[in-house]
Structures are given as structure tokens and as C-alpha cells.
Design a protein around this motif. Sequence first.
Motif, PDB file in Angstrom:
ATOM      1  N   ASP A 137       1.512  13.504  -1.106  1.00 15.21           N
ATOM      2  CA  ASP A 137       1.379  12.630  -0.058  1.00 15.21           C
ATOM      3  C   ASP A 137       0.667  12.797   1.012  1.00 15.21           C
ATOM      4  OD1 ASP A 137       3.154  10.957  -1.741  1.00 15.21           O
ATOM      5  OD2 ASP A 137       4.888  11.353  -1.148  1.00 15.21           O
ATOM      6  N   ALA A 138       1.026  13.271   2.048  1.00 11.84           N
ATOM      7  CA  ALA A 138       0.795  13.800   3.235  1.00 11.84           C
ATOM      8  C   ALA A 138      -1.500  14.049   2.258  1.00 11.84           C
ATOM      9  CB  ALA A 138       0.587  14.883   3.728  1.00 11.84           C
ATOM     10  N   LYS A 139      -1.263  14.909   1.510  1.00 12.49           N
ATOM     11  CA  LYS A 139      -3.052  15.137   1.595  1.00 12.49           C
ATOM     12  C   LYS A 139      -3.679  14.174   0.291  1.00 12.49           C
ATOM     13  CE  LYS A 139      -6.061  18.061  -1.523  1.00 12.49           C
ATOM     14  NZ  LYS A 139      -6.190  18.791  -2.899  1.00 12.49           N
ATOM     15  N   MET A 140      -3.580  12.632  -0.072  1.00 18.75           N
ATOM     16  CA  MET A 140      -4.154  11.528  -0.150  1.00 18.75           C
ATOM     17  C   MET A 140      -3.880  10.321   1.567  1.00 18.75           C
ATOM     18  SD  MET A 140      -5.440  11.831  -2.708  1.00 18.75           S
ATOM     19  CE  MET A 140      -6.440  10.810  -2.695  1.00 18.75           C
ATOM     20  N   LYS A 141      -3.228  10.664   1.647  1.00 20.60           N
ATOM     21  CA  LYS A 141      -3.348   9.403   3.219  1.00 20.60           C
ATOM     22  C   LYS A 141      -4.313  10.525   4.244  1.00 20.60           C
ATOM     23  CE  LYS A 141      -0.146   8.273   7.352  1.00 20.60           C
ATOM     24  NZ  LYS A 141       0.956   8.204   7.652  1.00 20.60           N
ATOM     25  N   ASP A 142      -4.584  10.947   4.151  1.00 21.32           N
ATOM     26  CA  ASP A 142      -5.511  11.776   4.947  1.00 21.32           C
ATOM     27  C   ASP A 142      -7.091  11.635   3.618  1.00 21.32           C
ATOM     28  OD1 ASP A 142      -3.820  13.156   6.816  1.00 21.32           O
ATOM     29  OD2 ASP A 142      -3.614  14.764   6.272  1.00 21.32           O
ATOM     30  N   ARG A 143      -6.726  11.826   2.900  1.00 23.71           N
ATOM     31  CA  ARG A 143      -7.866  11.510   2.188  1.00 23.71           C
ATOM     32  C   ARG A 143      -8.904   9.944   2.403  1.00 23.71           C
ATOM     33  NH1 ARG A 143     -11.242  13.702  -1.470  1.00 23.71           N
ATOM     34  NH2 ARG A 143     -12.969  12.749  -1.714  1.00 23.71           N
ATOM     35  N   VAL A 144      -7.714   9.023   1.568  1.00 26.11           N
ATOM     36  CA  VAL A 144      -7.302   7.833   1.778  1.00 26.11           C
ATOM     37  C   VAL A 144      -8.454   7.345   3.427  1.00 26.11           C
ATOM     38  CG1 VAL A 144      -6.523   5.535   1.433  1.00 26.11           C
ATOM     39  CG2 VAL A 144      -6.040   7.124  -0.139  1.00 26.11           C
ATOM     40  N   ALA A 145      -7.518   7.378   4.524  1.00 23.71           N
ATOM     41  CA  ALA A 145      -8.398   7.194   5.745  1.00 23.71           C
ATOM     42  C   ALA A 145      -9.512   7.487   6.378  1.00 23.71           C
ATOM     43  CB  ALA A 145      -7.131   7.654   6.700  1.00 23.71           C
ATOM     44  N   SER A 146      -9.504   8.772   6.070  1.00 21.96           N
ATOM     45  CA  SER A 146     -11.154   9.526   5.502  1.00 21.96           C
ATOM     46  C   SER A 146     -12.171   9.232   4.747  1.00 21.96           C
ATOM     47  CB  SER A 146     -11.294  10.859   5.635  1.00 21.96           C
ATOM     48  OG  SER A 146     -12.953  11.699   5.672  1.00 21.96           O
ATOM     49  N   ALA A 147     -11.980   8.374   3.629  1.00 23.07           N
ATOM     50  CA  ALA A 147     -12.850   7.331   3.368  1.00 23.07           C
ATOM     51  C   ALA A 147     -13.114   6.156   3.652  1.00 23.07           C
ATOM     52  CB  ALA A 147     -12.421   7.505   1.927  1.00 23.07           C
ATOM     53  N   ALA A 148     -11.599   5.618   4.725  1.00 19.51           N
ATOM     54  CA  ALA A 148     -12.513   4.352   4.970  1.00 19.51           C
ATOM     55  C   ALA A 148     -12.786   4.038   6.106  1.00 19.51           C
ATOM     56  CB  ALA A 148     -10.825   3.519   4.751  1.00 19.51           C
ATOM     57  N   ALA A 149     -12.692   4.934   7.235  1.00 25.13           N
ATOM     58  CA  ALA A 149     -13.785   4.895   8.053  1.00 25.13           C
ATOM     59  C   ALA A 149     -15.230   5.220   7.798  1.00 25.13           C
ATOM     60  CB  ALA A 149     -13.550   6.707   8.923  1.00 25.13           C
ATOM     61  N   TYR A 185       4.524  18.504 -11.849  1.00 28.74           N
ATOM     62  CA  TYR A 185       4.524  17.216 -10.581  1.00 28.74           C
ATOM     63  C   TYR A 185       5.130  17.014  -8.958  1.00 28.74           C
ATOM     64  CZ  TYR A 185       3.527  13.177  -8.582  1.00 28.74           C
ATOM     65  OH  TYR A 185       3.507  11.978  -7.389  1.00 28.74           O
ATOM     66  N   SER A 186       6.385  17.841  -9.394  1.00 26.87           N
ATOM     67  CA  SER A 186       7.936  18.090  -8.739  1.00 26.87           C
ATOM     68  C   SER A 186       7.400  18.953  -7.599  1.00 26.87           C
ATOM     69  CB  SER A 186       8.218  17.818  -8.787  1.00 26.87           C
ATOM     70  OG  SER A 186       8.731  19.116  -9.496  1.00 26.87           O
ATOM     71  N   GLU A 187       6.492  20.018  -8.165  1.00 28.43           N
ATOM     72  CA  GLU A 187       6.562  20.660  -7.160  1.00 28.43           C
ATOM     73  C   GLU A 187       5.130  20.041  -6.803  1.00 28.43           C
ATOM     74  OE1 GLU A 187       4.053  24.466  -9.512  1.00 28.43           O
ATOM     75  OE2 GLU A 187       5.681  24.029 -11.311  1.00 28.43           O
ATOM     76  N   ILE A 188       4.803  19.272  -6.052  1.00 29.71           N
ATOM     77  CA  ILE A 188       3.348  19.280  -5.251  1.00 29.71           C
ATOM     78  C   ILE A 188       2.614  17.671  -5.051  1.00 29.71           C
ATOM     79  CG2 ILE A 188       1.335  20.791  -5.693  1.00 29.71           C
ATOM     80  CD1 ILE A 188       1.609  18.486  -6.886  1.00 29.71           C
ATOM     81  N   GLU A 189       4.565  17.381  -5.748  1.00 28.25           N
ATOM     82  CA  GLU A 189       4.685  15.555  -4.761  1.00 28.25           C
ATOM     83  C   GLU A 189       4.631  15.292  -3.447  1.00 28.25           C
ATOM     84  OE1 GLU A 189       7.261  11.725  -6.188  1.00 28.25           O
ATOM     85  OE2 GLU A 189       8.567  13.933  -6.652  1.00 28.25           O
ATOM     86  N   LEU A 190       4.780  16.199  -2.642  1.00 28.23           N
ATOM     87  CA  LEU A 190       4.963  15.652  -1.470  1.00 28.23           C
ATOM     88  C   LEU A 190       3.429  16.519  -0.316  1.00 28.23           C
ATOM     89  CD1 LEU A 190       8.656  16.907  -0.330  1.00 28.23           C
ATOM     90  CD2 LEU A 190       8.116  14.299  -0.603  1.00 28.23           C
ATOM     91  N   ASP A 191       3.262  17.107  -1.060  1.00 29.62           N
ATOM     92  CA  ASP A 191       1.644  17.745  -0.677  1.00 29.62           C
ATOM     93  C   ASP A 191       0.496  16.867  -0.555  1.00 29.62           C
ATOM     94  OD1 ASP A 191       3.344  20.006   0.494  1.00 29.62           O
ATOM     95  OD2 ASP A 191       2.539  21.635  -0.804  1.00 29.62           O
ATOM     96  N   LYS A 230       0.632  -1.341   0.047  1.00 26.95           N
ATOM     97  CA  LYS A 230       0.030  -0.089  -0.215  1.00 26.95           C
ATOM     98  C   LYS A 230       1.053   1.726  -0.217  1.00 26.95           C
ATOM     99  CE  LYS A 230      -4.617   1.788   1.958  1.00 26.95           C
ATOM    100  NZ  LYS A 230      -5.369   1.150   2.694  1.00 26.95           N
ATOM    101  N   PRO A 231       0.876   1.602  -1.230  1.00 27.27           N
ATOM    102  CA  PRO A 231       2.649   2.702  -0.750  1.00 27.27           C
ATOM    103  C   PRO A 231       1.934   4.170  -1.093  1.00 27.27           C
ATOM    104  CG  PRO A 231       1.666   1.925  -3.056  1.00 27.27           C
ATOM    105  CD  PRO A 231       0.985   1.042  -2.409  1.00 27.27           C
ATOM    106  N   PHE A 232       2.542   5.060  -0.916  1.00 23.18           N
ATOM    107  CA  PHE A 232       2.450   6.616  -1.104  1.00 23.18           C
ATOM    108  C   PHE A 232       1.659   6.361  -2.207  1.00 23.18           C
ATOM    109  CE2 PHE A 232       4.922   7.347   2.483  1.00 23.18           C
ATOM    110  CZ  PHE A 232       4.331   6.746   3.650  1.00 23.18           C
ATOM    111  N   PHE A 233       1.015   8.123  -2.949  1.00 21.84           N
ATOM    112  CA  PHE A 233       0.942   8.438  -3.865  1.00 21.84           C
ATOM    113  C   PHE A 233       1.740   8.801  -4.159  1.00 21.84           C
ATOM    114  CE2 PHE A 233      -0.700  11.777  -6.984  1.00 21.84           C
ATOM    115  CZ  PHE A 233      -1.986  11.103  -7.460  1.00 21.84           C
TER     116      PHE A 233
END
Length: 332
Positions: free
Chosen positions: A222-234, A214-220, A148-151
Motif C-alpha cells: 500500500d505504501a510502496k504503490m502510493k508513492d509510485r503512483v504519485a511519482s508517476a503522476a508528477a 500476500y498477507s506478508e507484504i500487503e501493508l508494505d 481511488k482505492p489503496f492497492f
Amino acid sequence: MNNFVSSEDCANSVIFDCTADEKAGEKHLSWLKSGTNVVTANSSALAGPLEVRNEIKNIERAKKANYLREVTVGGGLPVISTLRALLNSGDRVRRLDGVLSVTMSYVLHRIAPPPGNIECSNFDESSTKGAYRRDSSISPAGGGMLAKPFFSQAMREAVALGLTEEDPIKDINNEYTARCLLVLAHELGMDSKYDVKKIQSLGESLVGQDVQSYSEIELDLDAKMKDRVASAAANGCVPRHVFSIDVKTGEISIGIVDVPQTHIFAMLPPSCECVRFFTQRHRTYPLVVQGPSAGPDSTASALLADLLNLMRKTGGPRPGELSRSLSSSILS
């Protein structure tokens, strides 16, 4: 180029455009005006100015030339031909929705896989007597990949698999999918109020249209989609990249949507696309076109199908016969 293709000795001339080049797309109208048929995987003409789209429509209505464009939406999937078959049969299309970005399909499936995915794959492999073949190169069940990788990690996999460009910004900012939706809107006769940028602005995008790389927002992301996946899973959901065209209201949208884990969009295999057709005849259970759209085999077969359809329509002194083998189709 047209001067090298057209000839008085040939009743029907054809130009193939297998590029995504906008400069090549700008030539489509002039080719059609000269009576040359065009078979294209390049959507830039039908995603261009309204005046160009209308001129193409007028040329087709006057039957001056044929503009075959199945591959511009869904790659090798028969999306446009299915839509036309429904309309030509007298059915009334109410709504289209689905997933039309092979890149986002892959990435979101990787970072938020649905439950039971591996079990379904194992069942198909054991029950179809060899008809189904698991493709480990594009399947999380195939091993050799992070569970289950990062974005950003999933996006690098997509780049390595050739599902997207080195800089996938046009997938992330919805430009590629917006082009497909404009082509579909053209088929439905509801594109007069839309262009690509307007469609991009009508839904949720992970990035703004002003982001150039894409390199401008790559790390952002990762954090944004990690939270989004967790919120959806809940809520028992997974995020998916979903479009919709509502013919009745004239609304078009595209963006990340949380869908139930057992929904068809959630269970869509990685790198596959899906279009649902809600019509007068298919209201409760929509007609679904689904499958892998990327890859040279799928694209080449769809382009060949367009050419054969053109041959059937235009005829000619030597219409040709199609010989089929296990691996190819040969004109003789």
C-alpha cells in the motif's frame, strides 16, 4: 484417463484440460505420445522443463497429435493464433509487448486511472447504438466502488470479482505472466535459455520470489504503490504491469513501468489484456490484440474454437457441421 478416451472406433481422441493443475499438466506429454489430441488452458507443460517442451515440439512436427493451447496466453484473446498467422505469412516478428496479467491490469487501473476514462466510456455507450455495454462490475465508472482505492483495497475487489485467487501472490511476483511469456517464447523458438524463474528475475517485481503469502507484504505494498503512483503522476504517467519480448536481442522482461497517461497501456480498461506485435510489416503502427481475457464465456469460446480448428485439420468420416445461434454454437 487416456485409456477411457482412446478407442479403435474413434479416429481422433481429444482430452480437454481446463485446470491450472501442475499434476494434470504433467500428463500432457504422455497423452500426446499416445496419439491423443490435447486442448488445454493449462500452461504448466509448456512452462515446464525444456526437455518436455522439446518433446512436445517434436510430436507436433511429426504430426503424431495436436496440442492446442490458445487459452494458455491471454485467455480468450487470439494471441497465439495471431502470432502464428504472422509467422506463417512470412512476416518477421521483431518484438512483442503488452499487459498479460488480468489481475494487475485491474488493480493498477483502479489505483491510477487514466484521465478521460469515464468520458470515453460515455462516448462509446452513446455512439454504438447498444453494441457497447458498460460493465459496472469491473469498471470504476460504474459506481459503488472507492474512487481511488489503496492497492490492497483494489486487490480485494479483484479477488471478489474472481479475477485472481484468494492469495494473489503468483500474480504479484510475476509467476503467472512469466508462464505466458515462456509459452510465447516457445512459439518464437527462443525459449531454450529460459525457464519461469529466470523470466521472473529479469524485471521489476513488487515482491521477491521467496515471499510465500500476500498477507506478508500487503501493508508494505500500500505504501510502496502510493508513492509510485504519485511519482508517476508528477511526470504525467501511470504505472502499468508491462512485459516485452525482443526477438532480435533475445531479451524478455516484465515489471511495473511508468507509461504516459495517454498511452495504450495506460488507457487499457480494467481487467483487460493487450499484446502489441511489432513486425517487419507492422513497425510504425503495431498490430494490437486487446480485450477482456477472464471469465467463463471468453475461455469456453476459445476452447471451443480450438476444438473446431482441430476438427477442420483432422477431418474424419463424420466431420460435423457447425450450427450457429444467437447464444451458442451447436455441432450436428
